[in-house]
Design a protein around this motif. Structure first.
Motif, PDB file in Angstrom:
ATOM      1  N   ILE A 170      33.899  55.306  52.099  1.00 27.81           N
ATOM      2  CA  ILE A 170      35.115  55.028  51.486  1.00 27.81           C
ATOM      3  C   ILE A 170      35.458  53.107  51.264  1.00 27.81           C
ATOM      4  O   ILE A 170      34.990  52.833  50.187  1.00 27.81           O
ATOM      5  CB  ILE A 170      36.107  54.509  52.976  1.00 27.81           C
ATOM      6  CG1 ILE A 170      35.881  57.076  52.674  1.00 27.81           C
ATOM      7  CG2 ILE A 170      37.120  54.420  52.348  1.00 27.81           C
ATOM      8  CD1 ILE A 170      36.719  57.321  54.132  1.00 27.81           C
ATOM      9  N   VAL A 171      35.128  52.031  51.877  1.00 27.80           N
ATOM     10  CA  VAL A 171      34.819  51.408  51.571  1.00 27.80           C
ATOM     11  C   VAL A 171      33.911  51.192  49.804  1.00 27.80           C
ATOM     12  O   VAL A 171      34.097  50.428  49.507  1.00 27.80           O
ATOM     13  CB  VAL A 171      33.959  50.635  52.682  1.00 27.80           C
ATOM     14  CG1 VAL A 171      33.412  48.925  52.195  1.00 27.80           C
ATOM     15  CG2 VAL A 171      33.993  50.600  53.701  1.00 27.80           C
ATOM     16  N   TRP A 172      32.726  51.298  50.041  1.00 26.19           N
ATOM     17  CA  TRP A 172      31.949  51.281  48.949  1.00 26.19           C
ATOM     18  C   TRP A 172      32.955  52.219  47.562  1.00 26.19           C
ATOM     19  O   TRP A 172      33.150  50.891  46.550  1.00 26.19           O
ATOM     20  CB  TRP A 172      30.559  51.932  48.732  1.00 26.19           C
ATOM     21  CG  TRP A 172      29.830  51.962  47.669  1.00 26.19           C
ATOM     22  CD1 TRP A 172      29.772  53.024  46.279  1.00 26.19           C
ATOM     23  CD2 TRP A 172      29.383  51.233  46.342  1.00 26.19           C
ATOM     24  NE1 TRP A 172      28.329  52.545  45.113  1.00 26.19           N
ATOM     25  CE2 TRP A 172      29.396  51.210  45.531  1.00 26.19           C
ATOM     26  CE3 TRP A 172      29.492  50.179  46.716  1.00 26.19           C
ATOM     27  CZ2 TRP A 172      28.480  50.487  44.202  1.00 26.19           C
ATOM     28  CZ3 TRP A 172      28.635  48.765  45.740  1.00 26.19           C
ATOM     29  CH2 TRP A 172      28.971  49.325  44.631  1.00 26.19           C
TER      30      TRP A 172
ATOM     31  N   HIS B 283      28.503  42.252  38.694  1.00 28.23           N
ATOM     32  CA  HIS B 283      27.357  42.611  39.240  1.00 28.23           C
ATOM     33  C   HIS B 283      26.303  42.994  40.478  1.00 28.23           C
ATOM     34  O   HIS B 283      26.225  44.102  40.361  1.00 28.23           O
ATOM     35  CB  HIS B 283      26.253  43.298  38.039  1.00 28.23           C
ATOM     36  CG  HIS B 283      26.952  44.575  36.425  1.00 28.23           C
ATOM     37  ND1 HIS B 283      27.129  45.652  37.130  1.00 28.23           N
ATOM     38  CD2 HIS B 283      27.838  43.677  35.168  1.00 28.23           C
ATOM     39  CE1 HIS B 283      27.763  46.266  35.982  1.00 28.23           C
ATOM     40  NE2 HIS B 283      28.226  45.226  35.275  1.00 28.23           N
ATOM     41  N   PHE B 284      25.706  41.897  40.040  1.00 28.83           N
ATOM     42  CA  PHE B 284      24.911  40.768  40.857  1.00 28.83           C
ATOM     43  C   PHE B 284      25.485  41.341  42.330  1.00 28.83           C
ATOM     44  O   PHE B 284      24.742  41.396  43.851  1.00 28.83           O
ATOM     45  CB  PHE B 284      25.189  39.423  41.152  1.00 28.83           C
ATOM     46  CG  PHE B 284      23.440  38.926  42.437  1.00 28.83           C
ATOM     47  CD1 PHE B 284      21.591  39.496  41.790  1.00 28.83           C
ATOM     48  CD2 PHE B 284      23.926  38.225  42.738  1.00 28.83           C
ATOM     49  CE1 PHE B 284      21.321  39.142  42.753  1.00 28.83           C
ATOM     50  CE2 PHE B 284      22.898  37.623  43.741  1.00 28.83           C
ATOM     51  CZ  PHE B 284      21.914  37.793  43.819  1.00 28.83           C
ATOM     52  N   ILE B 285      26.488  40.393  42.223  1.00 29.23           N
ATOM     53  CA  ILE B 285      27.224  40.543  43.997  1.00 29.23           C
ATOM     54  C   ILE B 285      27.684  42.295  44.609  1.00 29.23           C
ATOM     55  O   ILE B 285      27.806  42.286  45.580  1.00 29.23           O
ATOM     56  CB  ILE B 285      29.148  39.673  44.105  1.00 29.23           C
ATOM     57  CG1 ILE B 285      28.497  37.979  43.799  1.00 29.23           C
ATOM     58  CG2 ILE B 285      29.193  39.929  45.013  1.00 29.23           C
ATOM     59  CD1 ILE B 285      29.431  37.347  43.380  1.00 29.23           C
ATOM     60  N   PHE B 286      28.182  42.948  43.847  1.00 31.70           N
ATOM     61  CA  PHE B 286      28.125  44.691  44.196  1.00 31.70           C
ATOM     62  C   PHE B 286      27.074  45.215  44.559  1.00 31.70           C
ATOM     63  O   PHE B 286      26.854  45.901  45.717  1.00 31.70           O
ATOM     64  CB  PHE B 286      28.857  44.718  42.801  1.00 31.70           C
ATOM     65  CG  PHE B 286      30.615  44.782  43.591  1.00 31.70           C
ATOM     66  CD1 PHE B 286      31.729  45.576  44.144  1.00 31.70           C
ATOM     67  CD2 PHE B 286      31.302  43.519  42.896  1.00 31.70           C
ATOM     68  CE1 PHE B 286      33.040  44.952  43.948  1.00 31.70           C
ATOM     69  CE2 PHE B 286      32.526  43.086  42.508  1.00 31.70           C
ATOM     70  CZ  PHE B 286      33.336  44.414  43.646  1.00 31.70           C
TER      71      PHE B 286
ATOM     72  N   LEU C  72      26.419  43.527  48.318  1.00 37.78           N
ATOM     73  CA  LEU C  72      27.040  44.425  48.599  1.00 37.78           C
ATOM     74  C   LEU C  72      26.671  46.143  49.066  1.00 37.78           C
ATOM     75  O   LEU C  72      27.056  45.872  50.481  1.00 37.78           O
ATOM     76  CB  LEU C  72      28.570  44.554  47.992  1.00 37.78           C
ATOM     77  CG  LEU C  72      29.242  45.259  48.996  1.00 37.78           C
ATOM     78  CD1 LEU C  72      30.527  44.926  49.920  1.00 37.78           C
ATOM     79  CD2 LEU C  72      31.196  45.206  48.068  1.00 37.78           C
ATOM     80  N   ARG C  73      26.813  46.339  47.749  1.00 40.54           N
ATOM     81  CA  ARG C  73      26.031  48.049  48.035  1.00 40.54           C
ATOM     82  C   ARG C  73      24.762  48.029  49.361  1.00 40.54           C
ATOM     83  O   ARG C  73      24.655  48.997  50.117  1.00 40.54           O
ATOM     84  CB  ARG C  73      25.425  48.853  46.186  1.00 40.54           C
ATOM     85  CG  ARG C  73      25.450  50.719  47.205  1.00 40.54           C
ATOM     86  CD  ARG C  73      25.064  50.697  45.859  1.00 40.54           C
ATOM     87  NE  ARG C  73      24.038  49.734  44.778  1.00 40.54           N
ATOM     88  CZ  ARG C  73      23.725  50.380  43.602  1.00 40.54           C
ATOM     89  NH1 ARG C  73      23.782  51.248  43.059  1.00 40.54           N
ATOM     90  NH2 ARG C  73      23.018  49.590  43.068  1.00 40.54           N
ATOM     91  N   ILE C  74      24.050  47.210  49.146  1.00 40.49           N
ATOM     92  CA  ILE C  74      22.994  47.793  50.053  1.00 40.49           C
ATOM     93  C   ILE C  74      23.025  46.599  51.641  1.00 40.49           C
ATOM     94  O   ILE C  74      22.330  47.150  52.511  1.00 40.49           O
ATOM     95  CB  ILE C  74      21.531  46.199  49.761  1.00 40.49           C
ATOM     96  CG1 ILE C  74      21.085  46.491  48.124  1.00 40.49           C
ATOM     97  CG2 ILE C  74      20.770  45.915  50.228  1.00 40.49           C
ATOM     98  CD1 ILE C  74      20.065  45.743  47.721  1.00 40.49           C
TER      99      ILE C  74
ATOM    100  N   CYS D 181      24.398  48.132  56.901  1.00 34.80           N
ATOM    101  CA  CYS D 181      25.208  48.216  58.052  1.00 34.80           C
ATOM    102  C   CYS D 181      24.907  49.969  58.641  1.00 34.80           C
ATOM    103  O   CYS D 181      25.023  50.375  59.622  1.00 34.80           O
ATOM    104  CB  CYS D 181      26.467  47.728  57.405  1.00 34.80           C
ATOM    105  SG  CYS D 181      25.927  45.820  57.070  1.00 34.80           S
ATOM    106  N   ALA D 182      24.992  50.562  57.612  1.00 34.56           N
ATOM    107  CA  ALA D 182      25.535  52.590  58.334  1.00 34.56           C
ATOM    108  C   ALA D 182      24.571  52.501  58.761  1.00 34.56           C
ATOM    109  O   ALA D 182      24.595  53.532  60.202  1.00 34.56           O
ATOM    110  CB  ALA D 182      25.750  52.935  56.555  1.00 34.56           C
ATOM    111  N   VAL D 183      23.261  52.564  58.295  1.00 36.86           N
ATOM    112  CA  VAL D 183      22.216  53.174  59.558  1.00 36.86           C
ATOM    113  C   VAL D 183      21.582  52.541  60.086  1.00 36.86           C
ATOM    114  O   VAL D 183      21.593  53.510  60.980  1.00 36.86           O
ATOM    115  CB  VAL D 183      20.693  52.962  58.182  1.00 36.86           C
ATOM    116  CG1 VAL D 183      19.273  53.024  58.672  1.00 36.86           C
ATOM    117  CG2 VAL D 183      20.666  53.289  56.954  1.00 36.86           C
TER     118      VAL D 183
END
Length: 260
Positions: A25-27, A51-54, A57-59, A64-66
């Motif tokens: 949901i966050v992504w 693009h670089f910032i997002f 953010l995805r990484i 964090c989820a893992v």
């Protein structure tokens, strides 16, 4: 490993699924924000930074989820986090030049230091910003229209041109000031009608040199045309002065010979 799968209970599975859903949901929300921003700023140089910032953010969201899921299953993540820190340090050292380029690229965008089409001077070379990315800047040289690529980390010492081209004209102290003012004002009006010139103004006396009074004409134009229009302007000024009998002074050397 067998004991690990046996020890898994329903609560841990539900909690893990919940974490995955939250991360998704966050992504998804972040992606919608990015897409809207790109639509509003299409063609602008801020898009590469977004693009670089997002991408980062995805990484971060994935990492964090893992880590949270591993903690839910009772796995000690301290060593994992420490390992990630060491790996990040190694990658940072290996890619330090690239990181410097990206950081400087973001700095250029955030400060609005220059944009595509701006006239700049880099290491004594006059040019126009042709392309820009977070990693490098491409500059089209005004003199011969060649293109040079500069890493953003090396572009901190750069001069941005305005639309004004200053043209200084040294004339003799013996010239009639009123005649000079009338002549240069007329030349400025002629230059203003030239193709590519937005405006041209005769500004008056700029300074007093040892052997000449320096007058100034300001030419307003697109930075990419400054070299060509300056050449044309100098020719127009020279012809106009000659037609009025006004001579541009030059250094002269007197030689005295001793007859003895």
């Amino acid at each position: 490993m067998k004991d690990f799968f046996v020890s898994i209970n329903l609560t841990e599975i539900i909690a893990s699924v919940f974490v995955v859903v939250i991360a998704f949901i966050v992504w998804t929300f972040a992606k919608k924000v990015r897409d809207k921003f790109e639509q509003r700023n299409e063609g602008r140089q801020t898009v590469p930074a977004v693009h670089f910032i997002f991408g980062l953010l995805r990484i971060v969201i994935l990492a964090c989820a893992v880590i949270v899921i591993l903690q839910i299953f009772g796995i000690n993540v301290t060593s994992v986090v420490a390992g990630l820190g060491i790996a990040s340090a190694i990658v940072g050292l290996a890619l330090q030049d690239l990181l410097k380029d990206v950081i400087m690229g973001i700095h250029i965008i955030s400060d609005g230091f220059f944009t595509i089409g701006d006239g700049i001077e880099y290491q004594g070379t006059e040019g126009v910003v042709k392309e820009f990315s977070l990693k490098s800047t491409k500059i089209e040289v005004l003199e011969d229209h060649s293109v040079i690529t500069v890493c953003n980390r090396n572009i901190d010492q750069i001069k941005k041109y305005s639309q004004i081209v200053d043209i200084d004209i040294p004339l003799s102290y013996g010239e009639d000031t009123k005649k000079v003012f009338t002549t240069l004002d007329g030349i400025s009006k002629t230059l203003e009608k030239a193709d590519g010139v937005e405006k041209c103004c005769f500004e008056g006396i700029q300074r007093f040199d040892e052997s000449a009074v320096v007058y100034r004409i300001d030419l307003y134009c697109n930075p990419k045309d400054r070299v060509v229009l300056r050449r044309k302007a100098l020719k127009t000024i020279f012809d106009g002065l000659q037609n009025e009998g006004i001579v541009i002074p030059f250094n002269q050397l007197d030689v005295h010979l001793d007859k003895n």
